[in-house]
Design an enzyme around this catalytic site. Structure first.
Site, PDB file in Angstrom:
ATOM      1  N   ARG A   1       0.801  -1.230   0.000  1.00 20.21           N
ATOM      2  CA  ARG A   1       0.000   0.000   0.000  1.00 20.21           C
ATOM      3  C   ARG A   1       0.834   1.281   0.000  1.00 20.21           C
ATOM      4  O   ARG A   1       0.309   2.351  -0.315  1.00 20.21           O
ATOM      5  CB  ARG A   1      -0.939   0.023   1.216  1.00 20.21           C
ATOM      6  CG  ARG A   1      -0.184   0.068   2.536  1.00 20.21           C
ATOM      7  CD  ARG A   1      -0.990  -0.416   3.731  1.00 20.21           C
ATOM      8  NE  ARG A   1      -0.170  -0.420   4.934  1.00 20.21           N
ATOM      9  CZ  ARG A   1       0.704  -1.374   5.236  1.00 20.21           C
ATOM     10  NH1 ARG A   1       0.903  -2.377   4.439  1.00 20.21           N
ATOM     11  NH2 ARG A   1       1.393  -1.308   6.363  1.00 20.21           N
TER      12      ARG A   1
ATOM     13  N   ASN B   1      -1.327   5.976  14.296  1.00 14.14           N
ATOM     14  CA  ASN B   1      -1.650   5.637  15.681  1.00 14.14           C
ATOM     15  C   ASN B   1      -2.189   6.868  16.393  1.00 14.14           C
ATOM     16  O   ASN B   1      -1.858   8.003  16.043  1.00 14.14           O
ATOM     17  CB  ASN B   1      -0.420   5.082  16.404  1.00 14.14           C
ATOM     18  CG  ASN B   1       0.693   6.106  16.524  1.00 14.14           C
ATOM     19  OD1 ASN B   1       0.721   6.895  17.465  1.00 14.14           O
ATOM     20  ND2 ASN B   1       1.611   6.118  15.539  1.00 14.14           N
TER      21      ASN B   1
ATOM     22  N   LEU C   1       9.111  13.152  16.082  1.00 15.55           N
ATOM     23  CA  LEU C   1       9.218  14.476  16.682  1.00 15.55           C
ATOM     24  C   LEU C   1       8.249  14.576  17.854  1.00 15.55           C
ATOM     25  O   LEU C   1       7.092  14.178  17.750  1.00 15.55           O
ATOM     26  CB  LEU C   1       8.894  15.556  15.646  1.00 15.55           C
ATOM     27  CG  LEU C   1       9.845  15.668  14.463  1.00 15.55           C
ATOM     28  CD1 LEU C   1       9.431  16.820  13.563  1.00 15.55           C
ATOM     29  CD2 LEU C   1      11.290  15.854  14.924  1.00 15.55           C
TER      30      LEU C   1
ATOM     31  N   LYS D   1      12.529   5.404   5.574  1.00 12.80           N
ATOM     32  CA  LYS D   1      11.423   5.826   4.705  1.00 12.80           C
ATOM     33  C   LYS D   1      11.607   7.250   4.188  1.00 12.80           C
ATOM     34  O   LYS D   1      11.210   7.555   3.057  1.00 12.80           O
ATOM     35  CB  LYS D   1      10.086   5.697   5.445  1.00 12.80           C
ATOM     36  CG  LYS D   1       9.617   4.261   5.593  1.00 12.80           C
ATOM     37  CD  LYS D   1       8.225   4.189   6.192  1.00 12.80           C
ATOM     38  CE  LYS D   1       7.752   2.747   6.270  1.00 12.80           C
ATOM     39  NZ  LYS D   1       6.409   2.631   6.876  1.00 12.80           N
TER      40      LYS D   1
ATOM     41  N   CYS E   1      -4.091  -0.811  11.689  1.00 12.42           N
ATOM     42  CA  CYS E   1      -4.150  -1.749  10.567  1.00 12.42           C
ATOM     43  C   CYS E   1      -3.155  -2.891  10.730  1.00 12.42           C
ATOM     44  O   CYS E   1      -3.304  -3.935  10.089  1.00 12.42           O
ATOM     45  CB  CYS E   1      -3.944  -1.018   9.249  1.00 12.42           C
ATOM     46  SG  CYS E   1      -2.296  -0.304   9.041  1.00 12.42           S
TER      47      CYS E   1
END
Length: 251
Positions: free
Chosen positions: A70, A128, A107, A83, A186
């Site tokens: 995804r 989250n 952060l 990432k 998820c």
């Protein structure tokens, strides 16, 4: 803008709501993207493609094989990379004129507020509730517009919080921390591959509209049931007793 820029953005400049002046506003804009997963992937790509001048990307995670179903910023050959670096490569490939800054750590506190204050608007693409509540507090503290989305299973939601507007609610007005602190994500329940793409693209759309001075989803929550392919919009109001924004001066 030079001839190459006029050509690159020509289909957008043709829109009466954008024009050359609007495109210049996008090129001067500073956008903070928190999370480079399923939502942040399409959001970052579309904001870069649209010509937003400066993107600050925040994510502490590395690319994992399970992400690739995804998270379209990332590729198989970048598994194991941070990432933010994978995202930098993808953005440079689609629009090398965009200035990209990266933060490869979560952060918090003053650092989060400083990043928020340096941006014209922020996108919460996290996965989250702890991060969403922290980002919301920083948004309210700095008066920074926040485009918020979430996906799970085959459902998604999207809204815009504008703390600079007197009647705008905040994320805490919508969800109390105590009732949502144990909610599943998820990782536990799954998510349909294309669903974050839909909501992340809509986040980019709302961000572009906000930067162009166009009406946004402020005060409305857009809900998608992808199984039934049904959209709903519900009104959300500012809670005068909200512990985050309730004491905020009207203005």
């Amino acid at each position: 803008m030079d001839d190459q820029q006029l050509l690159r953005y020509s289909r957008q400049i043709l829109l009466p709501q954008v024009g050359v002046e609007g495109q210049r506003r996008l090129q001067a804009a500073r956008v903070l993207i928190i999370g480079l997963g399923g939502l942040g992937s399409p959001a970052a790509l579309y904001l870069a493609a649209a010509g937003v001048g400066r993107l600050t990307l925040v994510d502490f995670d590395q690319v994992d094989l399970s992400n690739l179903q995804r998270q379209i910023l990332h590729t198989t050959d970048r598994i194991g990379q941070p990432k933010v670096e994978s995202a930098r490569q993808a953005i440079a490939a689609i629009n090398p004129q965009v200035e990209v800054k990266t933060q490869a750590q979560a952060l918090e506190g003053a650092a989060l507020e400083a990043a928020m204050a340096a941006a014209d608007l922020a996108l919460d693409c996290s996965d989250n509730f702890a991060t969403r509540f922290a980002v919301n507090r920083a948004s309210v503290a700095t008066g920074t517009l926040l485009v918020s989305a979430a996906v799970i299973r085959m459902e998604g939601q999207l809204t815009v919080f504008e703390p600079g507007v007197a009647d705008s609610p905040c994320y805490h007005c919508l969800y109390g921390e105590a009732e949502e602190a144990e909610a599943e994500g998820c990782t536990q329940t799954g998510v349909l591959a294309s669903l974050p793409g839909v909501l992340g693209s809509l986040q980019a759309t709302e961000a572009l509209k906000a930067l162009l001075g166009l009406p946004t989803l402020r005060g409305r929550l857009l809900l998608l049931d992808a199984l039934a392919m049904e959209w709903r919009t519900i009104r959300i109001r500012r809670d005068p007793a909200c512990p985050v924004c309730g004491a905020r001066p009207a203005g």
